[in-house]
Every structure is written in C-alpha cells, then in structure tokens.
Design an enzyme around this catalytic site. Sequence first.
Site: not given
Lengths: 242, 242, 242, 242
Positions: A74, A93, A95, A169
């Site tokens: 990603e 980024h 989760h 996500h």
Amino acid sequence: MDLISELVDANRILFHQRIVDAFGHVSARHPEHAGRFLMARNLAPGQVTAADILEYRVDDGEAVMAGPPRLYLERWIHSEIYKARPDVMAVVHSHSPAVLPFAIARGARLLPVCHMCGFLATADGMGPPTFEIRDVAGDASDLLIRSRELGAALARSLGAGRVVLMRGHGSTVVAESVRVAVYRAVYTEINAKLLLQALPLGELQPLTAGEAEATRITNEAQVDRPWNLWKQLAAAGAVAGS
Amino acid sequence: MDLISELVDANRILFHQRIVDAFGHVSARHPEHAGRFLMARNLAPGQVTAADILEYRVDDGEAVMAGPPRLYLERWIHSEIYKARPDVMAVVHSHSPAVLPFAIARGARLLPVCHMCGFLATADGMGPPTFEIRDVAGDASDLLIRSRELGAALARSLGAGRVVLMRGHGSTVVAESVRVAVYRAVYTEINAKLLLQALPLGELQPLTAGEAEATRITNEAQVDRPWNLWKQLAAAGAVAGS
Amino acid sequence: MDLISELVDANRILFHQRIVDAFGHVSARHPEHAGRFLMARNLAPGQVTAADILEYRVDDGEAVMAGPPRLYLERWIHSEIYKARPDVMAVVHSHSPAVLPFAIARGARLLPVCHMCGFLATADGMGPPTFEIRDVAGDASDLLIRSRELGAALARSLGAGRVVLMRGHGSTVVAESVRVAVYRAVYTEINAKLLLQALPLGELQPLTAGEAEATRITNEAQVDRPWNLWKQLAAAGAVAGS
Amino acid sequence: MDLISELVDANRILFHQRIVDAFGHVSARHPEHAGRFLMARNLAPGQVTAADILEYRVDDGEAVMAGPPRLYLERWIHSEIYKARPDVMAVVHSHSPAVLPFAIARGARLLPVCHMCGFLATADGMGPPTFEIRDVAGDASDLLIRSRELGAALARSLGAGRVVLMRGHGSTVVAESVRVAVYRAVYTEINAKLLLQALPLGELQPLTAGEAEATRITNEAQVDRPWNLWKQLAAAGAVAGS
C-alpha cells in the site's frame, strides 16, 4: 541521516504503543527533495532498523534503487498523499483497534472529546471523513490501496484534513513532522477508546472548534515530551511489545 | 528529605498504575512551610528522580530558585488548591483513562460503589463536581489551568471536596498526605472502571453516606499496605510501565 | 520433521496471543499419510515441546504408539474433521475470550467486518455456524467432544466452512496449513473483539462476499509476515505469556 | 508441610491472575485438625512466603500463637465458613474486578455460561446469592466482615453453595481443596467478564443444571493442569504481576 533514525524510532514507538502490529507503516518526506520520501521495506514495523529504510518516488510510489526488496503493498497511501499535500511531511497508516469500530459503523463520528485530541476537529465539525473504497474499486476489492488511482482517491477523501478513516480497514494520519504524525496516530486511538467508553454514559460534550485548535497548538508544541517517553518505553520493551 | 523520596515514589507509582502517562503531576505541601510546596520540574512522571524535585511558592505558583528549568504549565492547579485549602497536603492531577468518560458525558455521576472508594462521596450525594473551564476562560481555551485565575476557579469547583473532574481534560485529587492522595487517584480510576462495567447491568447501589465515610476511614488507615505493594511493583517494572 | 517444529511454534504463538490458555489444542495432518495427524500429548499449549508431539490415527482419534501418555479428551474434534474434510491440513480448538460471547448469545453473528477477517464469510452470509451439543448429547453433557460420534456431529456443523462456534464452549478453526489455521484463530478473536466494540455504535457494514474472498486471498498469501512476528514475540515472552 | 507450600502458591497464583491485589486472602483448613485453619498474616497476597503462614482457630478466628503479628481484619470470613461448612477445606476472598459489577447492580445474575464455570450453578437456578451487610450491620458500616457475627451472617448467605457475592465489596469462594478453590476464584472472574461482554449481544443461553454439574465434575478432575500452568506463570512474573 537524523530522519532515518527518527523513522526507525517512529516504527518502534507505533508498535510498542500498539497502534501497528504486523501491519501498518510510517513514512517521511525527504527534507531536501520534496519528490522523494523515506519508508521501510515490506517488514513488520516492530522489526524495522535503519538498514531497512528505502527512498521512494512521490510520483509513482516506487523505490528509487534498482532491484529493491519487497515493498509495502500500500505504498501509494503515502506517495499520493505527498503528491496532493505539499504541506504533509509524514504519514502513518494503521489498523489501530479502537479506531476500527468507527470505520465500520455507519455514522459513528470520531469527534475530539479531550484536550490531547484537538487535531481531530474538521472544518465541517463532523470529525474525520471515511474513505469508502467501493466508490472507486467496486464491491469485490481486497480493500487495499494497491495503485496510484486508489491512493489518489484516498488523498481526495483526506482533503485538507489530518486524519481519514478507511472503511473496514483502518486509518491514515498525516502531519508536518514525524513526531506530530506519531502523536496524532496514538491520540486518535486514545480518543476512539474514550468515545467507546463514554458513549453509553449519555450526551457527550466534544471540544468546540476554538478549543480543538487551541489544544492542538499547545500539545503539538510539547510533542517532544511524549515522544521521548515513548521512545524510552519502546527501547525497554522493544521485542515483547506487549 | 523523606518527603522528596515519598514524592519520587508517588510519581513512579502513579505512572506504573497507569494513572499518569507522559502527562500528569503530583505535589506535596512543605511540612514546615505552609507557603511552599514540592513538585518535579516539567518531566514525565515516570522519569522523575529526587534531583528533579523543586520547591514552589503557594502564593504565585512559581519556583523558589532563580533561573529554574522548565516548569509544569499547570502548576497553578497545585498552588491555588494549597492556597484555598489549608488542610490539603498533597495534590494529584491526571488524565486517567476510565475517569475521562465521566468528565465528558453530561450528567454522568462518579458515585462510590465499592468499599475502597468511599472518599468519592460528597455532601450533596452527587459525587465529585465537574469544573467547566468555559465558565472562566471562554470557549476557545486549550483547557489548561495556565494561570492563577484559572487555578483559583478550579479550587472553587473543588470546594471542600476531595476530587474534582475537569471537563474534557481529567481530574484532580487532594488529600492530607501523599500516600492518601495517590490512593485516592488510583481508586477514583478503579471506581470509574467499575461503574463503566456495571451501568449496563441495571440499577446500581452506591454506598450510603454512612458507608462511604466508614469505608474511607478504614481504608485510609491502612494506606501503607497498598502503597508498599505499589512501590514494590513500580520498582520492578519502572521503565516498561506496561 | 519441519512440521513438528511448526506445530510447536503454533502452540507457543496461540498461547502468547492469548487464543489458548491452559486449554485448547492445535494439530496438523501428516504430510505423507492422510490417515494420520500430529498433535501434542495432553499438556497446556504454552508448555509443548517437540518431544510432546505424538502421531494419531484419523480413523479412531487414538495415538499410534503403544502405551501413550495422557491424551487430549477432545482429540476427536481433530480426527473427525480430518475424516470429513480431505482438504483440511490443520485444526485449532480454543476458548478464546472475545469469541465466546458469540457462542453464548442466541443469534449473535460473527460477520467479517475488517479486511484481515474475510475468511469468516460463509456461503449463506450468516457467518460461522454454532454447534449445539444438546442436539446430539442431550442436555446434561459436559459439553466436551469426547467421542467419535460427537466429533462427527461437530464436523457436520462445520460442513465445508472454516470456523464453527461451539455453544458455551469456544470455537474450532480449520485451514490448509498450520500457519493459516493459526492466522484464522487469531483473527477470529480480533474480529470478535471489534464487533463487541462496534455493535453499540450503530449499523455495521460487513464485508461483501466479494470483499471477503478477495481480502482472504490477499492476507493468506502474506501469512508468513504475521507468523514470523508472532513467533518472535512468543519466543521473547514464552514463559510469562502475559 | 505440603499444605503451607500449596497455600503460598495459591497466594501467588491469585495475585498473578489478578484475582487479588493488595487485598484479598486465601486459607485452608488444617488437614488433621478440623478446628484449625492456615492463612497468612496481614500481608498483600503477592508477598506471602511460607514464613508468613499462621495457624488460626475456627472457633474464634484468632491466631493460635501468642503475640501474633497483625492479622487480616476479615479473618472471620474464613473461620465462620469453616464452622458452618464441615465439607469446606479452602476459602478465597477477593475483590476481583469483573465480579464486582454483579455485586453492585441489583438483580444482575452471575449464571454459568461456559463449560469451565459449571460450579456457579445453584439449586435455585439464580446463580450465587449476594450478601447484603446492611441486613446485619445497618447502613453505616465499612462493609468489612470484622466479627464472628458478621462472618456467621455471610456463611448463612453462602448456605450450601460454592460462591457468595458481597454487595459493594467482592466475593468469597469455597471448595474441598485449595486447588479447586483457586480454580473457582479464577473462573468466577472469567465467567463474569464473559457475561459483561455477552449481555449486550442478545438473549444468553446459560448451562442447564445437568450441564453445569457435568462440566463441574469434568473440570475439577483436571484441576492440576491449570494449577501447574498458573504456578509456572506466577513464578515467572511473581513481582511484576502484570
């Protein structure tokens, strides 16, 4: 370079603070070349060392070196945000677990409710937007930002903001420095946990727009203090991370 | 001085018990000079050593020494409470996580429900009051007690009580000794956690006023027992704090 | 044999990730003999070593060796699933804490809501089925799968699926490899935790059937990454397990 | 004596499993003298060693030795239960955190919902009774069982049962051996946690009376397995206890 060392610390802190686990990544724009950014190769954040940091191109999200090792699937989350946002110098980024419920329930708003979390305020007062990948990739994607096109769509959702939720996500957080991006990632999770506990108690009082901005400025001016503590804690518990 | 050593232990205990993190502070009034108090310089509580403890003036909240190191932004939480309350000998300010929901939801009452938490009872039976900073500082402040005026307003909210919640921010706990102040900070958090879990189960039975006072006296007479255990645990896990 | 070593790691990982505690077990079908499988003797998973791994018969769930040490009471969970499902090469049975509420509340559905958990999708869109032992063993059993008949009934509930909940007991997860079975056990627990937090927030958006399958394929192709991290964490915290 | 060693282990296990903290105690009836029992002096459970174990009289709850060190304020919880219940050989008193909500909310029932917790079933199907100290001590007590009279009242509430909740205080668990008493204390807490998570999901399915008894017999026959694991974990993490 100091920034490589800072990025390694960021990876370790985010892992020790349980914002990232085997997945998630943090990057920093190159301080001299706005068209380049630095990020680890495809590796669990808690295992990143200086030797794992590579240089990438903002333009296409690829590594500069020839024959690079495996890269994060990603990486376009980072490259496309750097492209759309000249002001952004770091991207996280993750989760992180308490944020995910807000990226799964329709209409759940991640409003800033405590004075460490003012950065979550948005111009429209609704809290961070949620990127719905079905709008761009149809309803049978694997939810990953695996192309420039998807990265650009995510960057459009983020807009001029600091945080964007990603349905089913996780989230992506941006800032003008690695330390502030890490601070924001940690406190987005803390604000989410706080909301999950407070919502059953009754009507909540979020920060006003003025309070959000004032608290943001005050806290981000003091970012070295939590950073130094987190860096020390991560060094002490680096492998266990639990 | 023994009190400096006690204050260092208090910092370590509060950090290990996760009442404070990078932020939060504990102070003690000077045992011989009622117009002075002791507190660390601006440092994360878990990192405080004896060399970091400074002497401050109750009158203006400033350090006694010339050219002091950076001080806590919110030192007037302490100075103004010592000024308003001659009976108070120690103060703890924190953002402990289970208490915050009660400082965010309108009308949520932090009533004592277990026999370790009787000190939370108030004369009006409503549990600790909540200080709303907008009443004094308008609606665009950074929520910090950064002046004598704001500290005095907080002290007025606390009144003759033991605990005051601070909307969107955290809480402040006072006592006649460092050990009892630390005990109260830890058990305010525990009572809050207990309420968060019990509220969904049905109608709760708080302690009666008589039970609250009887349990408070009994537990505070035994404060050395949890203090000694917490001190030992903090020494064992001092850096990790997790 | 590499598989024995992989099974020992699986036991340690499942224990460190708190999927199993004193109870629970993981097995693997013999790579050359489809009628045999490997599993530890009756021992807490966190204590399993290579010397504790025995060979069993799929046919009757018994150990191959003469005079074996004590065996797991519920070994027929494994043998009967291997019998009914030629595609299955590994089985994990646990009482993981966030999954149990879904095995206790009527009608609670463990639907996949995040992109790491697509494997939870089922053909009927209802999420994993729940095995109700009363249907086979009456209403005064000890809920254990202590015979071939009960194992066969559980295998019928599992059908062609990947996960089956066991009312009042726990769950069983299957896969085509030890690594994927362990991944699924960990992420069933994570998805359950996420649902428990998200359900109070409002209407949830589960993955579509297409998203579930696409995410499952992507994540299971990357299973070595979490596996390696978990293996390293388990080695660091192997005894404490907390 | 082996029993002293077992009691020391019980204290360490209960502390490491977070059933007790600075407070709480475990005792065992003397194997040869039914009118005597063994328990530590007034000390936090996690700090108990063999040298701290004293002998007490069931008749009056006092230590046998002349000039004993400080004793637990609530020793009559133990003595009066041994007096009323000739079958009981071990007693655990704690304030374990997930059980307390059930001792605070009116009408919350701690019914057994999983197969490790069958011992929680009661003849009337309502789960463990709650002792309300106001019935005996009025409404301004400190909630402690500080006399033979209060201990006898608690024992009457317990009746022929295995667990009694104590309003606003905690719980007391009894068994025919130290290992089973510790098992029951740990699993009462686990069942409580499970209920707290499951209640929001919908109608729950508790064990039938037959299942509760069958599971109880099966699990208590295997008590050495969790005991040995917990003993090993406690030895590894004895001081930190976290």
